[in-house]
Design a protein around this motif. Structure first.
Motif, mmCIF file in Angstrom:
data_model
loop_
_atom_site.group_PDB
_atom_site.id
_atom_site.type_symbol
_atom_site.label_atom_id
_atom_site.label_comp_id
_atom_site.label_asym_id
_atom_site.label_seq_id
_atom_site.Cartn_x
_atom_site.Cartn_y
_atom_site.Cartn_z
ATOM 1 N N UNK A 505 24.326 68.085 19.237
ATOM 2 C CA UNK A 505 23.448 68.224 18.075
ATOM 3 C C UNK A 505 23.776 69.484 17.283
ATOM 4 N N UNK A 506 23.609 69.366 15.993
ATOM 5 C CA UNK A 506 23.723 70.564 15.156
ATOM 6 C C UNK A 506 22.499 71.424 15.436
ATOM 7 N N UNK A 507 22.686 72.677 15.849
ATOM 8 C CA UNK A 507 21.539 73.509 16.224
ATOM 9 C C UNK A 507 20.574 73.725 15.050
ATOM 10 N N UNK A 508 19.313 73.898 15.374
ATOM 11 C CA UNK A 508 18.302 74.153 14.336
ATOM 12 C C UNK A 508 18.625 75.427 13.567
ATOM 13 N N UNK A 509 19.252 76.419 14.262
ATOM 14 C CA UNK A 509 19.589 77.690 13.605
ATOM 15 C C UNK A 509 20.555 77.491 12.436
ATOM 16 N N UNK A 510 21.342 76.432 12.520
ATOM 17 C CA UNK A 510 22.305 76.194 11.454
ATOM 18 C C UNK A 510 21.587 75.962 10.126
ATOM 19 N N UNK A 511 20.465 75.257 10.148
ATOM 20 C CA UNK A 511 19.744 74.904 8.930
ATOM 21 C C UNK A 511 18.906 76.064 8.395
ATOM 22 N N UNK A 512 19.061 77.228 9.012
ATOM 23 C CA UNK A 512 18.312 78.406 8.552
ATOM 24 C C UNK A 512 19.241 79.513 8.026
ATOM 25 N N UNK A 513 20.481 79.190 7.847
ATOM 26 C CA UNK A 513 21.451 80.191 7.378
ATOM 27 C C UNK A 513 21.396 80.247 5.854
ATOM 28 N N UNK A 514 20.552 81.101 5.374
ATOM 29 C CA UNK A 514 20.254 81.140 3.936
ATOM 30 C C UNK A 514 21.396 81.729 3.098
ATOM 31 N N UNK A 515 22.352 82.386 3.747
ATOM 32 C CA UNK A 515 23.480 82.943 2.983
ATOM 33 C C UNK A 515 24.617 81.942 2.834
ATOM 34 N N UNK A 516 24.517 80.808 3.498
ATOM 35 C CA UNK A 516 25.609 79.843 3.520
ATOM 36 C C UNK A 516 25.797 79.202 2.148
ATOM 37 N N UNK A 517 27.075 79.173 1.697
ATOM 38 C CA UNK A 517 27.391 78.535 0.420
ATOM 39 C C UNK A 517 28.254 77.288 0.613
ATOM 40 N N UNK A 534 16.433 72.881 5.589
ATOM 41 C CA UNK A 534 17.572 72.957 4.684
ATOM 42 C C UNK A 534 17.135 73.368 3.287
ATOM 43 N N UNK A 535 15.880 73.125 2.964
ATOM 44 C CA UNK A 535 15.362 73.478 1.641
ATOM 45 C C UNK A 535 15.430 74.973 1.355
ATOM 46 N N UNK A 536 15.565 75.797 2.397
ATOM 47 C CA UNK A 536 15.641 77.249 2.202
ATOM 48 C C UNK A 536 17.076 77.745 2.007
ATOM 49 N N UNK A 537 18.051 76.846 2.142
ATOM 50 C CA UNK A 537 19.464 77.226 1.986
ATOM 51 C C UNK A 537 19.854 77.116 0.508
ATOM 52 N N UNK A 558 15.786 68.711 0.442
ATOM 53 C CA UNK A 558 17.165 68.895 0.018
ATOM 54 C C UNK A 558 17.268 69.037 -1.494
ATOM 55 N N UNK A 559 16.260 68.532 -2.199
ATOM 56 C CA UNK A 559 16.266 68.631 -3.658
ATOM 57 C C UNK A 559 16.061 70.061 -4.134
ATOM 58 N N UNK A 560 15.677 70.976 -3.218
ATOM 59 C CA UNK A 560 15.503 72.386 -3.602
ATOM 60 C C UNK A 560 16.837 73.120 -3.767
ATOM 61 N N UNK A 561 17.925 72.491 -3.385
ATOM 62 C CA UNK A 561 19.242 73.137 -3.431
ATOM 63 C C UNK A 561 19.795 73.034 -4.855
ATOM 64 N N UNK A 562 19.288 73.880 -5.704
ATOM 65 C CA UNK A 562 19.615 73.782 -7.130
ATOM 66 C C UNK A 562 21.080 74.114 -7.442
ATOM 67 N N UNK A 563 21.778 74.760 -6.519
ATOM 68 C CA UNK A 563 23.194 75.089 -6.736
ATOM 69 C C UNK A 563 24.145 74.075 -6.101
ATOM 70 N N UNK A 564 23.586 73.036 -5.515
ATOM 71 C CA UNK A 564 24.405 72.076 -4.789
ATOM 72 C C UNK A 564 25.328 71.315 -5.737
#
Length: 608
Positions: A505-517, A534-537, A558-564
């Motif tokens: 599984x992808x760890x829960x910590x992965x979805x909290x990496x707010x600096x990830x681009x 993921x909304x916080x990334x 996921x719609x919060x990712x305005x730079x996606x």
């Protein structure tokens, strides 16, 4: 009076004999003792009849002094006296002071033909530095020179070339000896004048001395074998430096000699006469740069950066008008022996697989000898062989070995590179190996690129220590295990793990990496769901999840990712409907989704 006449006659005989001085003094003392009273009486009559103990003493002392002067005069008639530099036969130094004394020719130094003073600059091999002109013992004369003049180096006034020893022709004696039938004829011939034309000099040294000194310096860099090999880059560079360099460097310019020789070696080693620009003779070159091997300072040559003291800091041969410089040959070891070199950047961005016009050969081990080197960029060249052990002892901070033909393995000694912040050796045919755990012991490492480097097995747990890591690229390998090593990477900005065999599984910590681009996890065996966090990334621009075994629905957050910009979901087991708000994101390209996902019209592309 008879006794006094006898004493005078005896003194003359002693002066002629020379070797019987002791006997003469004994006889003199004997007769003086027997006739001192008679001599005193005669002397008294000569002075008007006055006599005293003091006058007797004065007469005796005066008589002995007179005899010593005569004896000394006889001795001096056999060799010329130059005390004080008054003799016209001896040359004066640059300061106008002559050689003060010269007892015999043997006291003068030997000439360059088998001499002890063949090197007159500083302390040469088998010679001593000449610091004084006070006596012939400290004056090492070069007999084979043509000029009697002495020259001084620009720095310390050390004599660097001397004329021939002046002819030791006897000079007229200034004291007049008592005539004697046994004395030889007095030599009154004029002194022989020394020639005034000296050998040509450069920097206060003869050309022979200059060449020898420069050869000593560059031999310490390249070694005799390379210099003696006909047409080697080192031999050609030495020939240019000594005979053709318009600057004609002085031997005391050690650092500049090393720099110009090293850069000239680089030029010849990389077939500089066929560079696309800034080659020595013709061809284009920017107006703000000088050609290699020109008479300008090496700091003005194309791609060279120096500090305020004229020491080379960087060799940066960037493309000109989109065209690479066309290096073709080996990277010579001398380039890393310049005293202040920090950056060597000769990599190119062209990925042309024909690899024409590229650097080849092994990485020079001399990179470990530089205590200033900071950056090495040789990407997209033809470098081959194993990475030398000395490489891991270097002070490098940034290393780019991408897209070469390096073999062997990356040593665990990489942990010795404590200054490292950037390391990439992607696209090299290394032997299969696990990621060296030593990378985890480099505290300031921020970028680690090992894409397509024949890596196998799980990622070592030691890599969890990389708290400062910003970017990781382990794509296109055969790595296995989970990706929990990412959990502690709170500053992670880009991650590429695609095309491996990661699972779990992808760890829960992965979805909290707010600096990830950028996150690319495609084509693995990962499972689990996309977490609502993921909304916080909000910095995320690229998320690639295609080709895994993930499931669940796509969260509305996921719609919060305005730079996606890029989202790939195909090849998974996702279900449900793609949030419509996602389709309204300004920069998002059409999303690729599996058939199990319903998506709004014109928002996504279904990929089986």
């Amino acid at each position: 009076m008879r006794s006094l006449y006898y004493i005078s006659f005896l003194a003359l005989v002693c002066a002629l004999a020379l070797a019987s001085k002791v006997l003469c003094e004994e006889n003199e003392t004997k007769y003086l003792r027997h006739d001192v009273k008679a001599g005193a009486r005669n002397l008294s009559r000569g002075l008007g009849g006055k006599s005293s103990s003091s006058s007797r003493s004065s007469s005796s002392s005066s008589s002995r002094s007179s005899k010593r002067l005569k004896i000394k005069s006889m001795k001096s008639s056999k060799s010329p006296s130059v005390k004080g530099g008054k003799s016209s036969k001896y040359p004066k130094g640059k300061g106008g002071k002559g050689v003060k004394s010269s007892k015999s020719p043997k006291s003068l130094g030997k000439g360059r033909d088998g001499s002890k003073s063949s090197k007159s600059y500083g302390k040469g091999k088998g010679s001593k530095s000449n610091k004084s002109f006070k006596s012939p013992k400290s004056f090492k004369s070069a007999k084979s020179s043509k000029s009697p003049k002495q020259s001084k180096s620009a720095k310390g006034g050390i004599p660097t070339s001397f004329g021939p020893d002046p002819p030791l022709t006897p000079s007229p004696v200034t004291t007049k000896p008592t005539p004697s039938p046994t004395m030889g004829r007095e030599n009154t011939s004029p002194p022989t004048k020394a020639p005034v034309v000296g050998p040509p000099t450069i920097c206060g040294r003869t050309e022979e001395q200059r060449v020898e000194f420069i050869n000593d310096i560059i031999s310490g860099i390249s070694g005799g074998n390379a210099l003696n090999e006909a047409n080697s880059p080192q031999a050609r560079a030495a020939e240019w430096l000594i005979n053709d360099d318009p600057i004609a460097l002085c031997p005391d310019s050690n650092a500049q000699i090393v720099q110009r020789f090293s850069l000239a070696t680089f030029y010849y080693s990389t077939d500089g006469d066929r560079w696309n620009f800034c080659r020595a003779a013709t061809g284009p070159c920017p107006t703000d740069a000088q050609r290699f091997l020109s008479g300008a300072s090496e700091c003005e040559w194309y791609g060279i950066v120096c500090n305020a003291s004229g020491r080379v800091l960087s060799l940066e041969l960037e493309p000109l008008n989109g065209q690479d410089i066309n290096l073709n040959g080996i990277l010579p070891p001398e380039i890393f022996l310049m005293p202040r070199i920090r950056d060597v950047e000769v990599g190119i961005t062209d990925s042309d697989e024909n690899r024409r016009g590229r650097l080849s050969g092994p990485l020079p081990a001399t990179i470990g000898q530089s205590n200033q080197i900071r950056a090495l960029d040789i990407q997209s060249q033809n470098m081959s062989g194993e990475i030398p052990d000395a490489f891991y002892q270097s002070t490098l901070r940034e290393v780019d070995l991408d897209n070469n033909r390096l073999t062997g393995t990356i040593s665990s000694n990489v942990q010795n590179m404590n200054n490292l912040i950037f390391f990439t050796a992607s696209k090299n045919p290394f032997s299969p190996q696990q990621i060296p755990a030593g990378f985890g012991n480099i505290p300031d490492l921020k970028f680690l690129g090992l894409n397509n480097a024949n890596l196998i097995g799980p990622v070592p747990s030691a890599l969890s220590n990389l708290r400062e890591i910003r970017s990781i690229d382990f794509s296109d390998n055969d790595l296995t295990g989970d990706i929990s090593f990412l959990n502690n990477y709170n500053s992670l900005e880009t991650i590429a793990l695609d095309n491996n065999r990661f699972s779990g599984d992808i760890p829960a910590e992965f979805w909290q990496k707010t600096a990830l681009t950028i996150a690319n996890l495609e084509n693995n065996q990962l499972t689990g769901e996309i977490a609502p966090s993921i909304g916080e990334m909000t910095e995320l621009k690229t998320l690639r999840l295609a080709g895994n075994n993930m499931s669940g629905t796509i969260p509305l957050e996921i719609a919060n990712l305005t730079n996606l910009e890029v989202l790939t979901l195909e090849g998974n087991n996702f279900t449900g409907t793609l949030p419509e708000a996602l389709c309204e994101l300004r920069y998002l390209e059409p999303v690729t989704v599996p058939p199990t996902i319903d998506c709004p019209k014109f928002c996504c592309t279904t990929v089986p």
